[in-house]
Design a protein around this motif. Sequence first.
Motif, PDB file in Angstrom:
ATOM      1  N   ALA A 162       7.609 -13.108 -66.802  1.00  0.00           N
ATOM      2  CA  ALA A 162       7.136 -11.976 -65.994  1.00  0.00           C
ATOM      3  C   ALA A 162       8.280 -11.007 -65.690  1.00  0.00           C
ATOM      4  O   ALA A 162       8.108  -9.787 -65.777  1.00  0.00           O
ATOM      5  CB  ALA A 162       6.514 -12.491 -64.697  1.00  0.00           C
ATOM      6  N   LEU A 163       9.441 -11.552 -65.348  1.00  0.00           N
ATOM      7  CA  LEU A 163      10.595 -10.697 -65.085  1.00  0.00           C
ATOM      8  C   LEU A 163      11.021  -9.961 -66.350  1.00  0.00           C
ATOM      9  O   LEU A 163      11.348  -8.780 -66.317  1.00  0.00           O
ATOM     10  CB  LEU A 163      11.758 -11.529 -64.525  1.00  0.00           C
ATOM     11  N   ARG A 164      11.011 -10.668 -67.455  1.00  0.00           N
ATOM     12  CA  ARG A 164      11.428 -10.072 -68.733  1.00  0.00           C
ATOM     13  C   ARG A 164      10.488  -8.943 -69.148  1.00  0.00           C
ATOM     14  O   ARG A 164      10.931  -7.927 -69.684  1.00  0.00           O
ATOM     15  CB  ARG A 164      11.474 -11.167 -69.810  1.00  0.00           C
ATOM     16  N   ILE A 165       9.208  -9.087 -68.866  1.00  0.00           N
ATOM     17  CA  ILE A 165       8.230  -8.042 -69.184  1.00  0.00           C
ATOM     18  C   ILE A 165       8.569  -6.748 -68.446  1.00  0.00           C
ATOM     19  O   ILE A 165       8.480  -5.661 -69.008  1.00  0.00           O
ATOM     20  CB  ILE A 165       6.798  -8.497 -68.823  1.00  0.00           C
ATOM     21  N   HIS A 166       8.987  -6.873 -67.194  1.00  0.00           N
ATOM     22  CA  HIS A 166       9.253  -5.700 -66.360  1.00  0.00           C
ATOM     23  C   HIS A 166      10.701  -5.221 -66.435  1.00  0.00           C
ATOM     24  O   HIS A 166      11.038  -4.194 -65.847  1.00  0.00           O
ATOM     25  CB  HIS A 166       8.886  -6.003 -64.911  1.00  0.00           C
ATOM     26  N   ALA A 167      11.556  -5.932 -67.153  1.00  0.00           N
ATOM     27  CA  ALA A 167      12.978  -5.572 -67.215  1.00  0.00           C
ATOM     28  C   ALA A 167      13.207  -4.353 -68.103  1.00  0.00           C
ATOM     29  O   ALA A 167      12.491  -4.127 -69.078  1.00  0.00           O
ATOM     30  CB  ALA A 167      13.784  -6.751 -67.760  1.00  0.00           C
ATOM     31  N   ASP A 168      14.242  -3.579 -67.759  1.00  0.00           N
ATOM     32  CA  ASP A 168      14.629  -2.461 -68.613  1.00  0.00           C
ATOM     33  C   ASP A 168      15.488  -2.993 -69.756  1.00  0.00           C
ATOM     34  O   ASP A 168      15.690  -4.203 -69.885  1.00  0.00           O
ATOM     35  CB  ASP A 168      15.340  -1.368 -67.808  1.00  0.00           C
ATOM     36  N   GLU A 169      16.012  -2.110 -70.579  1.00  0.00           N
ATOM     37  CA  GLU A 169      16.774  -2.548 -71.760  1.00  0.00           C
ATOM     38  C   GLU A 169      18.064  -3.283 -71.405  1.00  0.00           C
ATOM     39  O   GLU A 169      18.608  -4.006 -72.231  1.00  0.00           O
ATOM     40  CB  GLU A 169      17.074  -1.359 -72.670  1.00  0.00           C
ATOM     41  N   ASN A 170      18.547  -3.115 -70.170  1.00  0.00           N
ATOM     42  CA  ASN A 170      19.736  -3.838 -69.724  1.00  0.00           C
ATOM     43  C   ASN A 170      19.383  -5.133 -69.006  1.00  0.00           C
ATOM     44  O   ASN A 170      20.258  -5.819 -68.497  1.00  0.00           O
ATOM     45  CB  ASN A 170      20.580  -2.963 -68.804  1.00  0.00           C
ATOM     46  N   GLY A 171      18.089  -5.434 -68.952  1.00  0.00           N
ATOM     47  CA  GLY A 171      17.655  -6.669 -68.312  1.00  0.00           C
ATOM     48  C   GLY A 171      17.433  -6.542 -66.818  1.00  0.00           C
ATOM     49  O   GLY A 171      17.109  -7.509 -66.148  1.00  0.00           O
ATOM     50  N   PRO A 208      25.072  -6.360 -73.008  1.00  0.00           N
ATOM     51  CA  PRO A 208      24.278  -6.319 -74.234  1.00  0.00           C
ATOM     52  C   PRO A 208      22.844  -5.902 -73.925  1.00  0.00           C
ATOM     53  O   PRO A 208      22.288  -6.274 -72.911  1.00  0.00           O
ATOM     54  CB  PRO A 208      24.332  -7.760 -74.735  1.00  0.00           C
ATOM     55  N   LYS A 209      22.283  -5.103 -74.800  1.00  0.00           N
ATOM     56  CA  LYS A 209      20.896  -4.674 -74.646  1.00  0.00           C
ATOM     57  C   LYS A 209      19.998  -5.834 -75.054  1.00  0.00           C
ATOM     58  O   LYS A 209      20.291  -6.561 -75.997  1.00  0.00           O
ATOM     59  CB  LYS A 209      20.598  -3.456 -75.525  1.00  0.00           C
ATOM     60  N   LEU A 210      18.925  -6.001 -74.318  1.00  0.00           N
ATOM     61  CA  LEU A 210      17.985  -7.059 -74.649  1.00  0.00           C
ATOM     62  C   LEU A 210      17.134  -6.624 -75.839  1.00  0.00           C
ATOM     63  O   LEU A 210      16.761  -5.467 -75.968  1.00  0.00           O
ATOM     64  CB  LEU A 210      17.075  -7.360 -73.456  1.00  0.00           C
ATOM     65  N   ALA A 211      16.828  -7.566 -76.672  1.00  0.00           N
ATOM     66  CA  ALA A 211      15.956  -7.298 -77.823  1.00  0.00           C
ATOM     67  C   ALA A 211      14.544  -7.033 -77.317  1.00  0.00           C
ATOM     68  O   ALA A 211      14.189  -7.398 -76.200  1.00  0.00           O
ATOM     69  CB  ALA A 211      15.966  -8.488 -78.773  1.00  0.00           C
ATOM     70  N   THR A 212      13.743  -6.413 -78.132  1.00  0.00           N
ATOM     71  CA  THR A 212      12.344  -6.177 -77.785  1.00  0.00           C
ATOM     72  C   THR A 212      11.682  -7.519 -77.477  1.00  0.00           C
ATOM     73  O   THR A 212      11.923  -8.511 -78.158  1.00  0.00           O
ATOM     74  CB  THR A 212      11.626  -5.485 -78.947  1.00  0.00           C
ATOM     75  N   PHE A 213      10.872  -7.523 -76.441  1.00  0.00           N
ATOM     76  CA  PHE A 213      10.247  -8.765 -75.992  1.00  0.00           C
ATOM     77  C   PHE A 213       8.749  -8.722 -76.257  1.00  0.00           C
ATOM     78  O   PHE A 213       8.061  -7.783 -75.876  1.00  0.00           O
ATOM     79  CB  PHE A 213      10.513  -8.967 -74.499  1.00  0.00           C
ATOM     80  N   ASP A 214       8.249  -9.760 -76.912  1.00  0.00           N
ATOM     81  CA  ASP A 214       6.826  -9.879 -77.195  1.00  0.00           C
ATOM     82  C   ASP A 214       6.265 -10.970 -76.282  1.00  0.00           C
ATOM     83  O   ASP A 214       6.376 -12.164 -76.573  1.00  0.00           O
ATOM     84  CB  ASP A 214       6.610 -10.222 -78.667  1.00  0.00           C
ATOM     85  N   ALA A 215       5.671 -10.543 -75.171  1.00  0.00           N
ATOM     86  CA  ALA A 215       5.150 -11.502 -74.196  1.00  0.00           C
ATOM     87  C   ALA A 215       4.029 -12.356 -74.766  1.00  0.00           C
ATOM     88  O   ALA A 215       3.880 -13.517 -74.404  1.00  0.00           O
ATOM     89  CB  ALA A 215       4.661 -10.762 -72.959  1.00  0.00           C
ATOM     90  N   ALA A 216       3.255 -11.792 -75.692  1.00  0.00           N
ATOM     91  CA  ALA A 216       2.147 -12.546 -76.290  1.00  0.00           C
ATOM     92  C   ALA A 216       2.662 -13.725 -77.121  1.00  0.00           C
ATOM     93  O   ALA A 216       1.995 -14.753 -77.228  1.00  0.00           O
ATOM     94  CB  ALA A 216       1.296 -11.626 -77.157  1.00  0.00           C
ATOM     95  N   ALA A 217       3.851 -13.576 -77.676  1.00  0.00           N
ATOM     96  CA  ALA A 217       4.415 -14.640 -78.508  1.00  0.00           C
ATOM     97  C   ALA A 217       5.284 -15.617 -77.702  1.00  0.00           C
ATOM     98  O   ALA A 217       5.778 -16.599 -78.245  1.00  0.00           O
ATOM     99  CB  ALA A 217       5.247 -14.034 -79.633  1.00  0.00           C
ATOM    100  N   PHE A 218       5.458 -15.355 -76.396  1.00  0.00           N
ATOM    101  CA  PHE A 218       6.305 -16.206 -75.563  1.00  0.00           C
ATOM    102  C   PHE A 218       5.652 -17.563 -75.374  1.00  0.00           C
ATOM    103  O   PHE A 218       4.504 -17.673 -74.960  1.00  0.00           O
ATOM    104  CB  PHE A 218       6.544 -15.544 -74.204  1.00  0.00           C
ATOM    105  N   ASP A 219       6.398 -18.613 -75.670  1.00  0.00           N
ATOM    106  CA  ASP A 219       5.916 -19.985 -75.515  1.00  0.00           C
ATOM    107  C   ASP A 219       6.586 -20.587 -74.285  1.00  0.00           C
ATOM    108  O   ASP A 219       7.727 -21.058 -74.354  1.00  0.00           O
ATOM    109  CB  ASP A 219       6.234 -20.792 -76.775  1.00  0.00           C
ATOM    110  N   ALA A 220       5.881 -20.555 -73.160  1.00  0.00           N
ATOM    111  CA  ALA A 220       6.449 -21.022 -71.892  1.00  0.00           C
ATOM    112  C   ALA A 220       6.807 -22.508 -71.940  1.00  0.00           C
ATOM    113  O   ALA A 220       7.822 -22.926 -71.376  1.00  0.00           O
ATOM    114  CB  ALA A 220       5.478 -20.745 -70.756  1.00  0.00           C
ATOM    115  N   VAL A 221       6.006 -23.298 -72.615  1.00  0.00           N
ATOM    116  CA  VAL A 221       6.275 -24.741 -72.700  1.00  0.00           C
ATOM    117  C   VAL A 221       7.580 -24.992 -73.461  1.00  0.00           C
ATOM    118  O   VAL A 221       8.449 -25.738 -72.996  1.00  0.00           O
ATOM    119  CB  VAL A 221       5.094 -25.487 -73.356  1.00  0.00           C
ATOM    120  N   ALA A 222       7.732 -24.360 -74.612  1.00  0.00           N
ATOM    121  CA  ALA A 222       8.959 -24.524 -75.402  1.00  0.00           C
ATOM    122  C   ALA A 222      10.167 -24.004 -74.632  1.00  0.00           C
ATOM    123  O   ALA A 222      11.242 -24.623 -74.637  1.00  0.00           O
ATOM    124  CB  ALA A 222       8.828 -23.800 -76.737  1.00  0.00           C
TER     125      ALA A 222
END
Length: 156
Positions: free
Chosen positions: A91-100, A60-74
Amino acid sequence: MGGLSFRETERADAVYRYSVRCDRATSTKIEAAARKAGISVTAFVQRHFESILDARPNAPKLATFDAAAFDAVAFSKCHHVSLMAAKLWCALRIHADENGKVQRFQTLLAEDIGCDHASTGRLAKTLIDAGLLETVRKGKMGAPATYRVIGEGSER
């Protein structure tokens, strides 16, 4: 006394060579891409070759990732991982391609999350154990590890 066949005596660490053909235009593109990546053409082609079997055509393709909205605590509470592991996942998700898939040196990951590079391996193992990350290829001297980030809610 029975002799061993050639197949039985083959070494497990044997290296096999393959040849490929391409036209001049493709060769020029490969050379340019290798220069841009800062590696030799041979290393560039080898990386591509190694990735052939890593491909997951039905992943499955990963959905668009918004790092600014990422809540690390949650995220850390939801997945029962430490806050630093949550930051590593981000950090890994930011650098991942569409296949993760992401390929990154531990030192760069450590800079991304503000920790020592020795901790990134332990944190990655935490994410793997939690089902949020999988190792595609372990890092070697001069070659970064390759991971596949499992998106929240996606199937493996």
